[in-house]
Design a protein around this motif. Sequence first.
Motif, short mmCIF file in Angstrom:
data_model
loop_
_atom_site.label_atom_id
_atom_site.label_comp_id
_atom_site.label_asym_id
_atom_site.label_seq_id
_atom_site.Cartn_x
_atom_site.Cartn_y
_atom_site.Cartn_z
N TYR A 244 0.85 -1.17 0.00
CA TYR A 244 0.00 0.00 0.00
C TYR A 244 0.90 1.24 0.00
CZ TYR A 244 0.91 -1.58 4.75
OH TYR A 244 1.51 -2.09 5.86
N PRO A 245 0.37 2.41 -0.38
CA PRO A 245 1.17 3.63 -0.32
C PRO A 245 1.51 3.98 1.14
CG PRO A 245 -0.81 3.95 -1.66
CD PRO A 245 -0.97 2.65 -0.95
N ALA B 37 13.52 8.90 2.13
CA ALA B 37 13.68 8.46 0.75
C ALA B 37 12.90 7.19 0.46
CB ALA B 37 15.17 8.23 0.44
N GLY B 38 12.39 6.55 1.51
CA GLY B 38 11.71 5.27 1.34
C GLY B 38 10.21 5.33 1.49
N VAL B 39 9.64 6.54 1.52
CA VAL B 39 8.17 6.67 1.60
C VAL B 39 7.65 7.20 0.27
CG1 VAL B 39 8.21 7.00 4.10
CG2 VAL B 39 8.25 9.00 2.58
N ASP B 40 6.34 7.04 0.07
CA ASP B 40 5.73 7.44 -1.20
C ASP B 40 5.30 8.90 -1.24
OD1 ASP B 40 5.64 4.78 -2.59
OD2 ASP B 40 4.50 4.27 -0.79
N GLY B 41 5.12 9.50 -0.07
CA GLY B 41 4.68 10.88 -0.04
C GLY B 41 4.84 11.47 1.35
N LEU B 42 4.70 12.79 1.43
CA LEU B 42 4.93 13.52 2.67
C LEU B 42 3.77 14.48 2.94
CD1 LEU B 42 8.60 14.57 1.84
CD2 LEU B 42 7.93 12.71 3.39
N ILE B 43 3.30 14.47 4.18
CA ILE B 43 2.36 15.48 4.67
C ILE B 43 3.16 16.33 5.64
CG2 ILE B 43 0.26 15.88 5.98
CD1 ILE B 43 -0.60 13.00 5.10
N VAL B 44 3.36 17.60 5.32
CA VAL B 44 4.21 18.46 6.14
C VAL B 44 3.40 19.61 6.70
CG1 VAL B 44 6.31 17.82 4.90
CG2 VAL B 44 4.99 19.80 4.13
N ASN B 45 3.84 20.12 7.84
CA ASN B 45 3.07 21.13 8.56
C ASN B 45 3.46 22.56 8.21
OD1 ASN B 45 5.58 21.12 9.75
ND2 ASN B 45 4.83 21.08 11.85
N SER B 46 4.45 22.75 7.34
CA SER B 46 4.86 24.10 6.96
C SER B 46 5.74 24.04 5.73
CB SER B 46 5.62 24.79 8.10
OG SER B 46 6.87 24.15 8.33
N GLU B 47 5.87 25.17 5.06
CA GLU B 47 6.80 25.25 3.94
C GLU B 47 8.23 25.11 4.42
OE1 GLU B 47 6.26 25.21 0.85
OE2 GLU B 47 4.15 25.78 0.60
N THR B 48 8.50 25.57 5.63
CA THR B 48 9.84 25.44 6.21
C THR B 48 10.21 23.98 6.36
OG1 THR B 48 9.64 27.55 7.37
CG2 THR B 48 11.28 26.00 8.20
N THR B 49 9.28 23.17 6.86
CA THR B 49 9.55 21.75 7.01
C THR B 49 9.79 21.09 5.66
OG1 THR B 49 8.22 21.63 9.04
CG2 THR B 49 8.61 19.56 7.87
N ARG B 50 9.00 21.45 4.66
CA ARG B 50 9.21 20.88 3.33
C ARG B 50 10.58 21.27 2.78
NH1 ARG B 50 4.67 20.89 -1.28
NH2 ARG B 50 4.65 23.15 -0.97
N GLY C 273 15.28 13.83 -4.92
CA GLY C 273 14.88 12.74 -4.03
C GLY C 273 13.63 13.01 -3.22
N LEU C 274 13.05 14.20 -3.37
CA LEU C 274 11.89 14.56 -2.57
C LEU C 274 10.63 13.88 -3.10
CD1 LEU C 274 11.00 16.42 -0.20
CD2 LEU C 274 10.43 18.13 -1.92
N ALA C 275 9.94 13.17 -2.22
CA ALA C 275 8.69 12.50 -2.61
C ALA C 275 7.60 13.54 -2.80
CB ALA C 275 8.29 11.51 -1.51
N PRO C 276 6.49 13.18 -3.47
CA PRO C 276 5.35 14.09 -3.56
C PRO C 276 4.94 14.55 -2.16
CG PRO C 276 5.02 12.19 -4.96
CD PRO C 276 6.25 11.91 -4.17
N SER C 277 4.56 15.81 -2.04
CA SER C 277 4.27 16.34 -0.71
C SER C 277 3.15 17.35 -0.77
CB SER C 277 5.53 17.01 -0.12
OG SER C 277 5.96 18.08 -0.94
N ILE C 278 2.46 17.49 0.36
CA ILE C 278 1.47 18.54 0.53
C ILE C 278 1.73 19.23 1.86
CG2 ILE C 278 -0.31 17.40 -0.85
CD1 ILE C 278 -1.67 16.55 1.76
N VAL C 279 1.49 20.54 1.88
CA VAL C 279 1.58 21.31 3.11
C VAL C 279 0.17 21.48 3.67
CG1 VAL C 279 2.20 23.51 4.15
CG2 VAL C 279 3.64 22.54 2.34
N ALA C 280 -0.04 20.97 4.85
CA ALA C 280 -1.34 21.13 5.55
C ALA C 280 -1.04 21.74 6.91
CB ALA C 280 -2.04 19.78 5.69
#
Length: 358
Positions: free
Chosen positions: A90-91, A122-135, A146-153
């Motif tokens: 699974y993702p 590097a071994g996950v399919d995506g990132l949910i991050v809490n700020s642009e700074t974290t991303r 190497g950055l996985a797909p990500s969303i800032v929430a």
Amino acid sequence: MRVGLVIYGSLNTVSGGYLYDRMLVAYLRRAGDTVEIITLPWRNYARHLSDNFSVDCLRRLRDARVEVLLQDELNHPSLFLINRRVRARYPIWSIVHHLRSSEAHLAWANFFYRVIECAYLAGVDGLIVNSETTRQTISDLLGQPGLAPSIVAYPGGNRFNSQISTAQIVARTHATLPLKILFIGNLIPRKNLHVLLAALARLPDAEWELTIVGNLRADEHYARAIQQQIQTQRLANVRLRGALPDRELASVLAQSNVLAVPSDYEGFGIVYLEAMSFGVPPIATTSGAARELITDGVNGLLVPPNDAAALAARLLALCTDRERLAQMSLAARARFLVHPTWDESMAKIRTRLIELTQ
């Protein structure tokens, strides 16, 4: 939708990261999704690494009946290798509050943490991050390719549903003497309560009072050092309240003039936004994501980390200029009002998860 979430210990652990996780789980369940919490035991970092070779840990992840697996990035030492063995099922998306390697550690320790976190991220399919700074921090660690797909929430700040009015904010600012300063956070070195106390020791006693709200058992050695510092520096205007339930915490926030949490680093700093919801301007440091929320001198203050003299000067200015404090307090409330709510941010995450499962 069937979702799994991997965490250490209890979902009810008191911290900003666990609050974020709780809010997401609650939102998904209200929307009709099934959320399975997969808990791993709290241990030290070295023993967490051994989870990667645990048959039981592998079985629990491999056999989870989910369509997508979320993992709090705090769990990275337990998962950086084992994810490779379950990722095909699974993702796997990681919820990143802030990186351990962003904290202040000895150089050799931070090098080690960076290696492990890099392997995990590097071994996950995506990132949910809490700020642009974290991303951006993750991007700097991995390199953009190497950055996985990500969303800032972004975290929300509306947990207390504060309805404070402009008139109440202005009245509080001019009526409360001395300046009521609030610190909220677990008593751990990264939050730099010792720096705040050192700053206050430079100010006249009659100008301020400090209330400290936070878990005294998160780092008992540090908590004892704080208590000793209060006694040694004869800070009679300091009250240690310990952890408080939400209702009492809301009451303390509503009566405060300024929040001061001069952390070494914050991936976001939910407490700053929650203070703003009560028209309480926060004081944070220039390190981390606080600058995404706080405009220095407008709706709060930003000071260099570990600079007690600079912090003392900014606090003294607020003690003596209540008109400026009133303007800053109103601006803090206005900034909160345009920030996404918890439901708005969690809906953004859910929309992305649905896309993954279709």
